[in-house]
Design a protein around this motif. Structure first.
Motif, mmCIF file in Angstrom:
data_model
loop_
_atom_site.group_PDB
_atom_site.id
_atom_site.type_symbol
_atom_site.label_atom_id
_atom_site.label_comp_id
_atom_site.label_asym_id
_atom_site.label_seq_id
_atom_site.Cartn_x
_atom_site.Cartn_y
_atom_site.Cartn_z
ATOM 1 N N GLY A 1 21.974 13.271 17.045
ATOM 2 C CA GLY A 1 21.014 13.502 15.922
ATOM 3 C C GLY A 1 20.556 12.276 15.262
ATOM 4 N N GLU A 2 19.933 12.303 14.239
ATOM 5 C CA GLU A 2 19.495 11.071 13.598
ATOM 6 C C GLU A 2 20.733 10.553 12.529
ATOM 7 O OE1 GLU A 2 17.487 8.714 13.994
ATOM 8 O OE2 GLU A 2 18.254 7.710 12.164
ATOM 9 N N MET B 1 17.808 12.516 31.333
ATOM 10 C CA MET B 1 19.387 12.836 31.749
ATOM 11 C C MET B 1 19.082 14.558 31.504
ATOM 12 S SD MET B 1 21.831 10.380 30.752
ATOM 13 C CE MET B 1 20.978 8.902 29.811
ATOM 14 N N TYR C 1 12.180 16.237 25.152
ATOM 15 C CA TYR C 1 13.285 15.950 26.027
ATOM 16 C C TYR C 1 14.622 16.200 25.503
ATOM 17 C CZ TYR C 1 12.957 11.093 24.144
ATOM 18 O OH TYR C 1 12.490 10.473 23.302
ATOM 19 N N SER D 1 14.657 4.107 19.118
ATOM 20 C CA SER D 1 14.024 4.831 20.035
ATOM 21 C C SER D 1 12.544 4.968 19.940
ATOM 22 C CB SER D 1 14.636 6.179 20.100
ATOM 23 O OG SER D 1 15.977 5.968 20.330
#
Ligand code: SAM
Ligand code: SF4
Length: 339
Positions: A75-76, A199, A35, A129
């Protein structure tokens, strides 16, 4: 007569005080959540990305102008080389009391390595997450991730003393059957949990947003059949609305940009790793702070650029996902401005 604004707090045209800055320190990531990104994402050339010293200077300017809460994301964020030097540097604002909270949103893959250093920098709470507790599904949704690595990282972070909030994106036909399990697992582990609505941000290749979108009003109603959700007025400075799950004692939040518009209480702006400031997650207008940053070693031009950007903060976003609106509302991906 012109008013001296040098020391005035940042207030936007709708009288909202800006006290929260989210910074995407890199657009790169070791996962490819379906996503969030297309599998074959093109990332920014490294030369365009601000150095860690420049990011420190920018964040510190915001702190000087009244920002009290700073979240590093991506990003990470934890895959950026030498990122701990930025956390350590920004930790000085926690030590001085200028900043109330320094925090991070991460996919958890690098937590085992960095949890102790995060604590040493003054980080107390983190968001991780995690959309599913099923190893196969986890690899399917992140494309490149491994559940055991993330669960291991979360365990290390907990032992290091970090408060953990799990963020789960609610995805139709994907993790719908796991919401109860996520609530009970978070209860057992002592984590808070927040569900997020998908979103419409950025092109995600062949994936279709309408196939992913699950309104949280529905999720909340379903959870209410199994759990006792007690209303609270707890806020973290973010957009989530929180309940306490009576059976577990943990908080349960819902971030509902589509079914409930939270813009009236918006206190935040978002900075990308190239120094572009987005005044609203759901609008395209942005201000380039990199030029002001590099123009001079003194911060006057930078402060003026920040103030003039805040003067343009829009009233709210226009996200819609329905049959007529299945494409992105904004072209950039969430990984550019951070979640
Ligand atoms: N990589 C880190 C992580 O995954 O936590 C930080 C950046 S990620 C973009 C931040 C949050 O945004 C994650 O919780 C992710 O699930 C969420 N996210 C990404 N794309 C999204 C979308 N299109 N709609 C809703 N949430 C999204
Ligand atoms: Fe990476 Fe986070 Fe986006 Fe997943 S949601 S691809 S972990 S930036």
């Amino acid at each position: 007569m012109t008013m001296d604004r040098t020391h005035a707090p940042l207030v936007d045209p709708f009288a909202r005080r800006i006290t929260y800055l989210r910074v995407s320190v890199t657009d790169r990531c070791d996962f490819r959540c379906v996503y969030c990104m297309a599998e074959d994402m093109t990332f920014l050339p490294k030369a365009e990305v601000l150095t860690l010293e420049e990011l420190d200077r920018l964040c510190s300017a915001f702190v000087r102008l009244g920002v009290r809460k700073l979240r590093l994301t991506g990003g990470e964020p934890l895959v950026r080389r030498n990122i701990m030097s930025l956390f350590r540097g920004l930790g000085r604002h926690i030590a001085s009391g200028a900043l109330e909270e320094l925090t991070v949103t991460t996919n958890g893959s690098q937590l085992a390595k960095y949890a102790d250093e995060l604590v040493a920098s003054g980080v107390r709470r983190i968001n991780v997450s995690l959309d599913t507790l099923d190893a196969e599904k986890f690899t399917a949704i992140t494309r490149w991730g491994r559940l055991d690595q993330v669960l291991g990282g979360i365990a290390v972070a907990k032992r290091a003393g970090l408060r953990i909030k799990i963020n789960a994106v609610a995805l139709k036909n994907f993790n719908e059957d796991e919401f109860d399990r996520l609530v009970s697992w978070c209860g057992e582990e002592g984590h808070d949990l927040t569900f997020i609505e998908v979103m419409p941000m950025g092109d995600i290749g062949s994936e279709n947003r309408l196939d992913q979108y699950l309104p949280l009003s529905l999720v909340r109603a379903r959870l209410g059949q199994r759990w006792t959700l007690e209303e609270t007025d707890y806020r973290t400075g973010g957009p989530a609305r929180y309940f306490t799950v009576r059976e577990t004692g943990q908080r349960l939040g819902f971030i509902t940009p589509l079914t409930h518009n939270f813009c009236e209480s918006c206190n935040r702006v978002r900075l990308t790793c190239t120094g572009t400031l987005f005044m609203c997650l759901g609008q395209d207008d942005a201000a380039d702070l990199r030029q002001a940053l590099r123009e001079s070693e003194a911060d006057d031009a930078l402060d003026a650029a920040i103030r003039s950007a805040i003067d343009r903060k829009p009233k709210g976003h226009d996200f819609v996902i329905d049959r007529r609106h299945q494409g992105p509302a904004v072209q950039r991906h969430m990984s550019v401005t951070g979640g």
